[in-house]
Design a protein around this motif. Structure first.
Motif, PDB file in Angstrom:
ATOM      1  N   ALA A 221       0.829  -1.211   0.000  1.00  0.00           N
ATOM      2  CA  ALA A 221       0.000   0.000   0.000  1.00  0.00           C
ATOM      3  C   ALA A 221       0.859   1.255   0.000  1.00  0.00           C
ATOM      4  O   ALA A 221       0.508   2.260  -0.633  1.00  0.00           O
ATOM      5  CB  ALA A 221      -0.942  -0.005   1.200  1.00  0.00           C
ATOM      6  N   SER A 249      -4.758   3.781  -5.425  1.00  0.00           N
ATOM      7  CA  SER A 249      -5.291   3.250  -4.157  1.00  0.00           C
ATOM      8  C   SER A 249      -6.217   2.061  -4.376  1.00  0.00           C
ATOM      9  O   SER A 249      -6.638   1.413  -3.410  1.00  0.00           O
ATOM     10  CB  SER A 249      -6.051   4.354  -3.411  1.00  0.00           C
ATOM     11  N   ALA A 449      -0.550  -6.888  -3.478  1.00  0.00           N
ATOM     12  CA  ALA A 449      -1.306  -6.544  -2.263  1.00  0.00           C
ATOM     13  C   ALA A 449      -2.152  -7.728  -1.802  1.00  0.00           C
ATOM     14  O   ALA A 449      -2.264  -8.001  -0.601  1.00  0.00           O
ATOM     15  CB  ALA A 449      -2.186  -5.330  -2.521  1.00  0.00           C
TER      16      ALA A 449
END
Length: 487
Positions: A221, A249, A449
């Motif tokens: 992140a 994001s 992620a």
């Protein structure tokens, strides 16, 4: 109430949220990070230039902006570092080399400008080995940079200082550069999250075949947050990609249905450590259990391609070396001297052949990986080696035996990330490389992620304690090298 330790170990995402709701301040965070640096830097040796008073002024200015609700950008107030080959106006750039007269830039690089425009608090410039051509923390100018996990282990290179800073908790964001693995190798050997972005995604002031700059952090992140800043365009880079509206994001979502390639044999270079292969294979099994289609990727590199890439770089560095005065040349690291001398007097036809071979690497890499959304592979065939060792493999002809998995993506321009996926029996980190199609940087970060959030507990890096000094290299490794001396 936050402790100094909790402030220093915050992610950049957490810091920015804390600045916004006024639960923490940029100055508090800055001072906590400086305490970590004071405790560890005498052993780790990550910085080339550092000015705590100046960075504290930047943190105070950020604090004032947050107080009025007017931050400059996504990383306003976040402590960060830049590699020494990223120009900062007035800061000498020796490229890790004791033999050169450092260039003193009159203007900031695009990366530096984007960071300052966004309010980032630059703690300093991090070190690198000679001309960035050693995959370690060994430098003729800076001495040895050491792993925060164990001072006897390498950081990897050439983004050695940036990697050490990320793993040690010298702030959450760091910028490295990479022409054959120099971001991702510290990634695997230090357990950190990194991204070598698509070629041209992050503007450079000195573009070069295969060269990229990218974020290095403890979390995916945070690398994505930093991409919001670093990927902003700059006209000085004539190779840069057109501006693109990417929501960095947008990392959530599962991986079900993805086609995943599993690439365990580079087709060249050194033998692969079974522990490294097992860790990467375990990552692939996790993807498969989540509903992806995992298929083997056959080797697409060859030893002659890797050797010709190595020779191309030797010729380039020989051109730099031969311009040095005799007394200055003697100060270059002996390994680099021997390495680049084999690039002397190479005929132009041979150099052109080597260049054409890089195009062959590009073509093979794109063709082999095109069927897949992402490809999983080792970053390097081995885990961290001794800190004093300039390269993983020291035998003649083995100089680039460790970059068979990483260098192809520099030549092809494809994005490639690293995430820690395990540890050896003696607790050396192992990273998995997650590469993607050209320009799909966000897709790579999404897969990284997802893996980071779903990896087994034994693959999670419990970072070295930031509150105590790193054991001296003498206590850990049996030797110590003062800053500025040859190993």
């Amino acid at each position: 109430m936050f402790t100094e330790k909790s402030l220093a170990t915050m992610s950049a995402v957490e810091m920015v949220a804390g600045f916004a709701d006024r639960t923490v301040s940029p100055v508090e965070v800055h001072d906590a990070v400086q305490s970590v640096i004071e405790a560890r830097e005498s052993v780790l040796n990550a910085f080339w230039v550092r000015d705590p008073a100046e960075s504290r002024k930047a943190a105070l200015a950020s604090e004032a902006r947050w107080a009025t609700g007017e931050p400059l950008g996504p990383v306003d107030g976040v402590p960060l570092t830049l590699k020494e080959n990223i120009a900062r106006r007035g800061v000498p750039m020796p490229a890790g080399n004791a033999g050169v007269e450092p260039v003193v830039p009159e203007r900031d690089a695009p990366i530096t400008e984007r960071v300052l425009e966004s309010g980032g608090v630059i703690l300093g410039s991090t070190v690198m080995p000679d001309w960035g051509m050693l995959s370690s923390g060994v430098s003729s100018r800076h001495g040895i940079t050491r792993s925060p996990w164990n001072a006897g282990w390498t950081t990897g290179g050439s983004s050695s200082g940036a990697g050490a800073a990320a793993a040690a908790g010298y702030g959450p964001l760091h910028v490295g550069t990479d022409i054959g693995g120099s971001i991702r190798l510290p990634g695997t050997w230090l357990g950190i999250a990194t991204l070598k972005p698509s070629s041209g995604r992050i503007p450079l002031d000195t573009p070069y075949l295969g060269r990229a700059a990218g974020p290095m952090a403890r979390t995916v992140a945070d690398t994505a947050l930093f991409m919001r800043v670093l990927s902003r365009p700059d006209p000085r880079d004539w190779t840069s990609l057109p501006p693109q509206d990417i929501d960095w994001s947008a990392l959530d979502g599962d991986v079900r249905g993805l086609r995943v390639g599993l690439h365990l044999d580079a087709g060249c270079g050194a033998p692969r450590d079974p522990e490294v292969l097992a860790a990467v294979h375990g990552a692939a099994e996790l993807f498969e259990a989540a509903g992806t289609v995992v298929e083997p990727v056959e080797p697409f590199m060859s030893q002659d391609l890797l050797d010709d890439l190595d020779l191309f770089w030797r010729v380039r560095s020989w051109n730099d070396f031969r311009r040095l005065a005799p007394e200055a040349a003697l100060r270059v690291h002996p390994y680099i001297i021997q390495w680049c001398q084999e690039g002397a007097d190479i005929p132009g036809t041979r150099v052109l052949h080597c260049y054409q071979q890089t195009m062959q690497i590009q073509a093979r890499t794109v063709a082999a990986t095109l069927p897949y959304d992402v490809v999983l592979s080792p970053v390097a065939p081995v885990a961290a080696f001794p800190a004093e060792q300039p390269m993983p493999f020291m035998g003649r002809g083995q100089t680039m035996s460790h970059i068979g998995f990483t260098a192809p993506y520099n030549m092809s321009g494809q994005p490639a990330a690293t995430v820690n996926c395990g540890f050896t029996a003696d607790r050396r980190p192992i990273g998995v490389q997650i590469s993607g199609r050209r320009f799909d940087d966000l897709g790579v970060l999404k897969a990284a992620a997802w893996y980071e959030q779903n990896r087994p507990a034994e693959a999670f890096p419990h970072w070295p304690d930031t509150t105590t000094a790193t054991p001296s290299a003498k206590n850990v490794a049996g030797t110590t090298t003062p800053k500025g001396e040859h190993p």
